[in-house]
Design a protein around this motif. Structure first.
Motif, mmCIF file in Angstrom:
data_model
loop_
_atom_site.group_PDB
_atom_site.id
_atom_site.type_symbol
_atom_site.label_atom_id
_atom_site.label_comp_id
_atom_site.label_asym_id
_atom_site.label_seq_id
_atom_site.Cartn_x
_atom_site.Cartn_y
_atom_site.Cartn_z
ATOM 1 N N GLU A 75 2.377 -2.404 6.848
ATOM 2 C CA GLU A 75 2.701 -2.280 5.424
ATOM 3 C C GLU A 75 3.575 -3.432 4.941
ATOM 4 N N TRP A 78 1.338 -6.530 4.771
ATOM 5 C CA TRP A 78 0.377 -6.374 3.678
ATOM 6 C C TRP A 78 1.035 -6.681 2.331
ATOM 7 N N PRO A 112 -4.669 0.692 1.828
ATOM 8 C CA PRO A 112 -5.010 0.867 0.412
ATOM 9 C C PRO A 112 -6.209 0.016 0.006
ATOM 10 N N ARG A 113 -6.966 0.511 -0.943
ATOM 11 C CA ARG A 113 -8.060 -0.290 -1.493
ATOM 12 C C ARG A 113 -7.505 -1.155 -2.616
ATOM 13 N N THR A 114 -7.592 -2.467 -2.434
ATOM 14 C CA THR A 114 -7.086 -3.399 -3.434
ATOM 15 C C THR A 114 -8.155 -4.438 -3.726
ATOM 16 N N ASP A 115 -8.234 -4.831 -4.981
ATOM 17 C CA ASP A 115 -9.278 -5.764 -5.384
ATOM 18 C C ASP A 115 -9.150 -7.121 -4.702
ATOM 19 N N ASP A 116 -7.922 -7.508 -4.364
ATOM 20 C CA ASP A 116 -7.715 -8.841 -3.798
ATOM 21 C C ASP A 116 -7.965 -8.895 -2.295
ATOM 22 N N ALA A 117 -8.171 -7.747 -1.656
ATOM 23 C CA ALA A 117 -8.299 -7.730 -0.193
ATOM 24 C C ALA A 117 -9.599 -8.366 0.265
ATOM 25 N N THR A 154 -13.560 0.862 0.991
ATOM 26 C CA THR A 154 -13.178 -0.513 0.620
ATOM 27 C C THR A 154 -14.112 -1.136 -0.409
#
Length: 221
Positions: A75, A78, A112-117, A154
């Motif tokens: 975490e 991240w 976590p689901r993140t757009d930038d990942a 994801t």
């Protein structure tokens, strides 16, 4: 005696220079413009800004292992990566000894689901804490179920990182059509059934900002 000592000293100096050359080596950025690191489980503190300054464009970090282990540093890493200007991706260490669905659910609950990942990655290797060796059909079906469950979370195709020994025994990349991440020090790794999209080119590079050896990766152009 003096001459022999001088020869030994010379050999030692060559060895030191060779080691420094190896630990500083990375594939050419002209050939592979996108390069970065991946951290193993329970990695120590990292100065991500310094890693970025030394040429890393992205970092993959281990999030979960099996169905019941979360990496305690995930975490913090991240959260720190975007501020350092690095793209971030999460890794799951797949266990041959635990149910695939439980492993996928553990990953989805923690990452976590993140757009930038970047696309998440699943690492399939033989591990010391698991001696199970399922038959090929069972393993392929289990991995496909794991992949479907994680991709539903994801919303991106999973990266498949398969160790050479596992690929030799199970021929996974021929059966599962996902981007392949291979592992081979300093020599292009072509052991998968399909061309790789990412290659861990070194697991002993030294980079300021990370204590100890670093896993250094390149993206196929």
């Amino acid at each position: 005696m003096i001459k022999a000592a001088a020869v030994l000293a010379g050999v030692g100096a060559i060895g030191v220079l060779s080691w420094h050359g190896a630990t500083g080596w990375a594939p050419s950025t002209e050939r592979y413009p996108l390069q970065g690191v991946d951290l193993g489980a329970e990695a120590g503190p990292v100065e991500w800004g310094m890693v970025r300054a030394r040429g890393a464009d992205f970092a993959y970090v281990v999030a979960t292992s099996g169905a019941d282990r979360r990496d305690p540093a995930f975490e913090a890493h991240w959260a720190a990566l975007p501020d350092a200007g690095l793209r971030r991706g999460a890794i799951h260490l797949y266990s041959l000894c635990q149910p695939a669905r439980a492993q996928a659910n553990a990953f989805n609950a923690f990452v976590p689901r993140t757009d930038d990942a970047l696309p998440a990655a699943v690492d399939v290797s033989f591990r010391a804490d698991c001696t199970a060796r399922p038959d090929r059909a069972t393993l392929i079906a289990d991995l496909e179920g794991f992949i479907r469950t994680v991709e539903a979370h994801t919303q991106k195709p999973l990266l498949l990182r398969v160790a050479r020994g596992v690929e030799r025994e199970y021929d996974i990349t021929a059966a599962i059509r996902r981007p392949v991440w291979t592992v081979a020090n300093m020599v292009r790794s072509d052991y998968a059934a399909r061309p790789w999209r990412m290659w861990r080119a070194s697991d002993f590079r030294r980079v300021e900002g990370i204590e100890g050896p670093v896993n250094w990766d390149v993206v196929a152009p």
